[in-house]
Design a protein around this motif. Structure first.
Motif, short mmCIF file in Angstrom:
data_model
loop_
_atom_site.label_atom_id
_atom_site.label_comp_id
_atom_site.label_asym_id
_atom_site.label_seq_id
_atom_site.Cartn_x
_atom_site.Cartn_y
_atom_site.Cartn_z
N GLN A 160 0.84 -1.19 0.00
CA GLN A 160 0.00 0.00 0.00
C GLN A 160 0.87 1.25 0.00
O GLN A 160 1.89 1.32 0.70
CB GLN A 160 -0.92 0.01 1.22
N PHE A 170 -0.31 0.48 -4.40
CA PHE A 170 -1.74 0.63 -4.58
C PHE A 170 -2.31 1.47 -3.45
O PHE A 170 -1.78 1.49 -2.35
CB PHE A 170 -2.42 -0.74 -4.62
N THR A 197 -5.15 1.16 -1.77
CA THR A 197 -5.84 0.48 -0.69
C THR A 197 -5.24 -0.91 -0.46
O THR A 197 -4.67 -1.51 -1.38
CB THR A 197 -7.34 0.30 -1.01
N GLU A 224 -6.87 -3.66 -0.12
CA GLU A 224 -7.60 -4.63 -0.93
C GLU A 224 -7.00 -4.75 -2.33
O GLU A 224 -6.93 -5.85 -2.89
CB GLU A 224 -9.07 -4.23 -1.04
N GLU A 225 -6.53 -3.64 -2.86
CA GLU A 225 -5.95 -3.66 -4.21
C GLU A 225 -4.62 -4.43 -4.24
O GLU A 225 -4.28 -5.04 -5.25
CB GLU A 225 -5.74 -2.23 -4.70
N THR A 226 -3.88 -4.41 -3.13
CA THR A 226 -2.63 -5.16 -3.10
C THR A 226 -2.90 -6.66 -3.16
O THR A 226 -2.17 -7.41 -3.81
CB THR A 226 -1.80 -4.84 -1.84
N ALA A 243 -5.59 -8.04 -4.53
CA ALA A 243 -6.10 -8.30 -5.88
C ALA A 243 -4.95 -8.42 -6.88
O ALA A 243 -5.01 -9.22 -7.82
CB ALA A 243 -7.06 -7.20 -6.29
N ALA A 244 -3.89 -7.62 -6.67
CA ALA A 244 -2.75 -7.66 -7.58
C ALA A 244 -2.05 -9.01 -7.55
O ALA A 244 -1.56 -9.50 -8.57
CB ALA A 244 -1.76 -6.55 -7.23
N ASN A 255 -4.46 -11.60 -9.38
CA ASN A 255 -4.54 -11.50 -10.85
C ASN A 255 -3.19 -11.58 -11.54
O ASN A 255 -3.11 -11.41 -12.76
CB ASN A 255 -5.29 -10.22 -11.26
N GLU A 301 -0.56 -9.62 -11.17
CA GLU A 301 0.15 -8.35 -11.36
C GLU A 301 1.35 -8.24 -10.43
O GLU A 301 2.31 -7.51 -10.72
CB GLU A 301 -0.82 -7.19 -11.13
#
Length: 239
Positions: free
Chosen positions: A130, A149, A151, A153-155, A157-158, A161, A163
């Motif tokens: 983050q 990222f 947030t 949550e985005e870390t 998700a990365a 997926n 990323e």
């Protein structure tokens, strides 16, 4: 009589200002369980909500909770949008140049790696963190490739997926996620970074800092802080 009226008005104004100062706006992120999160009722919840309410009670302050995105949480404290930061923020020299911190209310929490495979090489891989965290700063200096990222949550998700190869964050945040998602694994390697977590206040608010310092110390002394740390599984307790 006019002087008396003016004097009474000044006293009333002084009293109202004192009352206003006793309303402390507690700034948090609301997106980092178990430290802080928004519950089903739409209210701030978690370890820091329970801790903050108790600290305000002991300091004899009326407190209100405000949420703010992490990447602007320090600038908005400085600009006066709220009066404290209580958001899992580690005490660092860099942050201490901009704001003041109370004494720590948790010991340093190990930072852990969450990945899709145990074979990830965190020294040369792509690691998510983050933005503005001690983990992001650590990765940037480690030789690995950092992707940031806004947030937490985005870390996650990365990683899911593809990323990023792994995410580095507080172990107390990642452990429940790993337990709930069978595709994600915690790597054995961990990092000890930061100097524990404290409340952030403006440098001009020394009196407020002193009140919260005293309240934190009283919770350490009577064991109630350790009880909260254990309840929310935040990390090691104070001796």
């Amino acid at each position: 009589m006019k002087k008396l009226v003016l004097g009474m008005s000044a006293l009333a104004l002084s009293a109202s200002m004192t009352m206003a100062m006793d309303v402390v706006r507690m700034g948090t992120e609301g997106a980092y369980p178990p430290w802080n999160f928004i519950n089903d009722a739409g209210e701030v919840d978690g370890f820091e909500r329970e801790l903050g309410d108790e600290l305000c009670k002991r300091a004899e302050l009326t407190c209100e909770w405000v949420t703010n995105e992490w990447d602007s949480i320090i600038p908005n404290l400085v600009s006066g949008n709220y009066d404290t930061i209580i958001a899992g923020m580690s005490i660092t020299d860099e942050r201490d140049e901009v704001i003041d911190f109370t004494q720590n209310y948790t010991l340093p929490d190990p930072s852990a790696y969450l990945a899709m495979s145990m074979d990830v090489d965190v020294s040369s891989g792509v690691i998510a963190a983050q933005t503005g965290t001690i983990q992001a700063a650590f990765i940037a200096e480690s030789g690995a490739t950092l992707v940031e990222f806004a947030t937490p949550e985005e870390t996650i998700a990365a990683v899911r997926n593809g990323e990023a190869d792994a995410v580095l964050a507080d172990k107390s945040y990642l452990s429940p996620i790993a337990a709930e998602d069978g595709q994600l694994v915690m790597l054995e390697q961990s990092e000890m970074i930061g100097g524990g977590v404290g409340m952030g206040v403006r440098e001009s608010d020394g009196e407020l800092k002193a009140k919260f310092d005293a309240a934190i110390q009283s919770m350490k002394d009577d064991g109630s802080l350790n009880a909260l740390i254990t309840k929310w599984e935040i990390g090691e307790t104070f001796e």
